[in-house]
Design a protein around this motif. Structure first.
Motif, short mmCIF file in Angstrom:
data_model
loop_
_atom_site.label_atom_id
_atom_site.label_comp_id
_atom_site.label_asym_id
_atom_site.label_seq_id
_atom_site.Cartn_x
_atom_site.Cartn_y
_atom_site.Cartn_z
N HIS A 1 0.80 -1.22 0.00
CA HIS A 1 0.00 0.00 0.00
C HIS A 1 0.84 1.28 0.00
O HIS A 1 0.46 2.26 -0.63
CB HIS A 1 -0.94 0.02 1.21
N ALA A 2 1.96 1.30 0.71
CA ALA A 2 2.70 2.55 0.92
C ALA A 2 3.39 3.02 -0.35
O ALA A 2 3.80 2.21 -1.19
CB ALA A 2 3.73 2.38 2.03
N GLU A 3 3.56 4.34 -0.48
CA GLU A 3 4.24 4.90 -1.64
C GLU A 3 5.73 4.56 -1.63
O GLU A 3 6.38 4.52 -2.68
CB GLU A 3 4.03 6.42 -1.71
N THR B 1 7.58 3.10 6.39
CA THR B 1 6.71 3.36 5.23
C THR B 1 6.56 4.86 5.05
O THR B 1 6.56 5.61 6.02
CB THR B 1 5.30 2.76 5.43
N THR C 1 4.11 7.81 3.31
CA THR C 1 2.78 8.08 2.78
C THR C 1 2.74 9.50 2.24
O THR C 1 3.09 10.45 2.96
CB THR C 1 1.73 7.95 3.91
#
Lengths: 237, 237, 237, 237, 237, 237
Positions: free
Chosen positions: F23-25, F40, F42
């Motif tokens: 999910h994380a950028e 992570t 975001t």
């Protein structure tokens, strides 16, 4: 008979030193004997939501006590994570009392917050906060008037407060801590400079009192507030 | 002149229904007009730390209001994460007032907690809580005496409370909400059945009052409390 | 065999008294035996942020218990500073269940908050809250329809709930507290008036159960909800 | 028909990796497709106050989610200052479910805390937490048995959980996030290795379901749990 | 070049007034220019649980700021319901720094709490708190030694602190608020009277610095602390 | 001499695994020996209120530790209801350090939140969080540049951190937990890839240190950061 040797109707020595902090719009240190309270007034251009757009001003108060203002160290309220019931009750009383002497139309849509922080406590901190808080408020309002932000004086009558109680069976004026912790009846009297009543609270601690005693306490309070209002005037001159 | 059509010195209709919940040691629903408060008394064998081992008893109180007890729904205090300043101030007042009528030696080392929960509010909830709370306390103490846990009656004098205020320029007894929200001066008077004073609080909302007016309010309060004490006695009979 | 002497498939006596508080848009006191819950419905013109502008309505619920609703006094959640996990779980269940019977388009962009406050507890408070909560909701919606704020009825099917469980080895309907505290399996069944399922929760406390037992509990639940829906209809008539 | 292309009764790929952290007495990373949960079991010699001295053991659980386990970042609960209602509800469910498979006498007076922390979320985190949590518990108990602190095995039956729901009108097994967010009915089924039921929760989101559908979901759940129990056994071998 | 006109290596005027509150075992008001901090030391016979029974003493600190100590009023932390991250970081630093100069065996199993409350802020409040806090500690320990509760001096070396930073490209000593808010690099240096280092913190705000600059700041800090230790000695004489 | 057998100036084995969560950028798992931190990044299009409309970007960080990341289980901060002082201090440090390497104009008005969650702890978690956090930040910024949302690289210089301390009288690089818990002096050094200093913190635990020792620790830190920056580059390649 009183631990301090004072007469039954004698206040503690009162001093009100103004201009004690460079940041606040108004400030004073009030000393009633060994009770010392630093009072500051802060002017802000915003008001609480419930009067936004009404054109009316607001005066509010907050109260605090340094942890070692007292004989044994008290827990810091910020560390405890909340203000105790006593603190909230006192700061509501201070705000309500000061507002009673304010023309909120003349003040205009701005808020003045009066912070009362007890540096050293020896009984009567809520009354000292009101008497000193009014001085801080007076000085802040003077500043608003000087620069023309406020045109007619919103402070219609000085506000001062004193405690009275029944100590060792006798009505006495301005209880200090040794008296307060022994008193069977304890009252706070908030009056204006012209002798009108704003708030009267009398409370028996594990006892009761008669209506005659109540009237006697009222007489003492009127005398005490007269002297406090004189001290306020001298400080603001 | 009063919105309800009552005389200036007339209480709202008072009813005190006892035994309303099966779990509590004492309970009543007090109704002063549209103000309805459920009062329960709980006996516990423990006391607060500061009197442990002293042989003295303790009476304390908690106060709450259902979210829709009022005209518009209020936020639930449990959801807000804390009791508001008003709640804390009221429950301290209730506890202090009830204790003034208690012989804590006779009660013995146990605690009675009086819960006052406002089911429907129409002004004067703190006074109704004290008057009804005393009935719940009386019934719980009766139970202790019946089984012999307490030998001499620790309730030395009934305790009841009533509000008075200046509404439309007139001193009136037992303000309901429409009066309370308009009153310039508002007071709570807590007395014993024999007419002794426990607590007197008078407060001006954005105005001030004279000593004459204060005395007039005291007269009304004495009349009202007399009637409430009669209602307490009838309910406990 | 049951402590109360009831048949295995017998509900406790049910009563639903409406209009019990003058402020709420809808209200009732539901009594299932000694479990008494005050339910009020509050209509507000605002909705939660996540549906603002969608045209959809919202129904939510809050749940509370008076401190002495139970056999021993419980700590007041407002004093503890937060709602316990059980409270939050129950009020989410009530809200979710009531919403299942609501046409949120027909309701329009407004929120109805159903408060369920347990006055006296004897088991099954969450189910009583749902059954009584639906009645309060019904009465509030009736008011909206009467004044024309809502045109077609948003309540598509009544919602009611009942608990069932395995007590002393036997499936029983509508557990009271003595049964609930002993039951090995405990379930809550939320159904509509037309027999559709909204929520089924069955939980073993330190034991397990078979699929046959599950089906038996479902049968009891269907019977119980039918009777409760009849009581709801009678109350709202 | 399913976004993932799975059959209606097909689990996501399951992997259970044990011994993933060096400090915990038991640990695993369970992966059900893109849902990844780190489960650790901690043994402590103290038990909660309510069973102190009873000789019984206790198993409890806590649940958390890393802020960016989800598609958009969620606020950290520690920063928000409290665990949300959903978190509390889930961790109570995990603890209750695991306890159902434990012989608390055999465990002896000690507590095992199972922490389930979601590293990556794609639906079904509470079920994965239970299935993985049981593996961590199994490994911790193995350690107790190896050193002789526990003599007979307190884990009487494996515990595993799976979600089922009605997606696009069809009953499906093991919903992933895209299915979960669209499903009209959603259920969690917690069973033992021998097919006994521990907890059944079925809930309609803005809709309802029939008893037939309920039975269909139960069938799927039994199939899924069988496969999960096999995976648990393989992981612990 | 500096807003105050001071030389690059010049401290603000320092004054340390002792015995400023009647209740505390040790107290002083330290003034570094317009930064004024009230420091009090409280002796208690209890120690934190983790050293109970060890015979070792403990020194801890708390830090607070009056709401109007700053140019614009800050929210009271007690009203906000928690101490901010900055407050917690500072009070941990003060406690750690003071402990570095204490022989905890010689102190014996008692705790001294140093409260540092900022009455007026103009930069450098944490350093002033440490320097003044040590004086309050010194005075409290003197009292313990005078009455014979402590036999050999537990204060092995004075502790003082000063900030240095890079302002307008130049290393400067003892930043005031106008400098602090502009400085690219900002450091706090805590040393003993004999020149040993206790804590060094250097931090770039949106920039970086070289090792040469770091050494230059260290030189300034050593000079500043020497002067502060002289002021401490004079105050305690 | 070191418990791990490492040379005085030897880092633990470093590994940085990228792309560990879908999910994380940007994301990585950094492992420095047995210290494992999941980082992570975001990206959000909003910025904090104090820079709204300024065109500047913001980088902030949050830090957490799983309850059983440590040898004995720690209380979950979300359950305790607040982040501890240590957590707040660390996450402020991480954010401040990362921002020192960011050209906030080039980043544009967006916020990147770096979450550092300790999966397993063995000393040096704050330094590993900074070194790994920068990698997550780098990967997220790469994404922004790839799609053209950011045109010139806002990451002007890599940022990495290492701890050094005096263990058994010897300056050592990169303390693990057994060393950290015994070290008399403990420091964190945050530098850029080009050798500029961002933050230096050295702290004596119940002891003091000399300026010579300080310089020795700085030398070790420069060596360690050089190696870490090489590992960052390799991971991002």
């Amino acid at each position: 008979m009183r631990p301090s040797g004072r007469d039954l109707s004698e206040l503690r020595p009162v001093s009100i030193e103004t201009g004690v902090t460079k940041h606040a719009e108004g400030s004073c240190m009030i000393r009633m004997g060994d009770t010392h309270v630093l009072c500051t007034a802060t002017i802000e251009d915003r008001v609480p939501p419930f009067i936004k757009g009404s054109g009316l001003g607001w005066v509010t108060a907050e109260y605090g006590m340094l942890p070692r203002a007292t004989n044994t160290r008290m827990r810091r309220e910020a560390a405890a994570g909340k203000q105790g019931g006593r603190t909230v009750e006192i700061q509501r009383l201070i705000g309500r009392s000061l507002r009673a002497g304010v023309d909120r139309v003349a003040l205009g849509e701005r808020q003045i917050t009066v912070d009362c922080d007890v540096i050293q406590a020896d009984g009567g901190t809520r009354c000292a906060s009101i008497t000193g808080g009014w001085v801080a408020l007076r000085l802040a309002v003077n500043k608003l008037m000087k620069v023309g932000d406020v045109l007619s004086d919103p402070l219609i009558d000085p506000v001062a407060a004193v405690s009275c109680g029944i100590y060792a069976g006798q009505p006495v004026l301005d209880l200090d801590y040794p008296e307060d912790s022994e008193a069977g009846v304890d009252g706070n009297f908030i009056l204006t400079g012209s002798g009108r009543l704003i708030e009267v609270q009398m409370s028996a601690e594990g006892s009761t009192f008669s209506r005659d005693q109540m009237n006697h306490l009222m007489d003492l309070a009127e005398k005490g507030v007269n002297e406090l209002v004189a001290a306020q005037k001298a400080a603001c001159a």
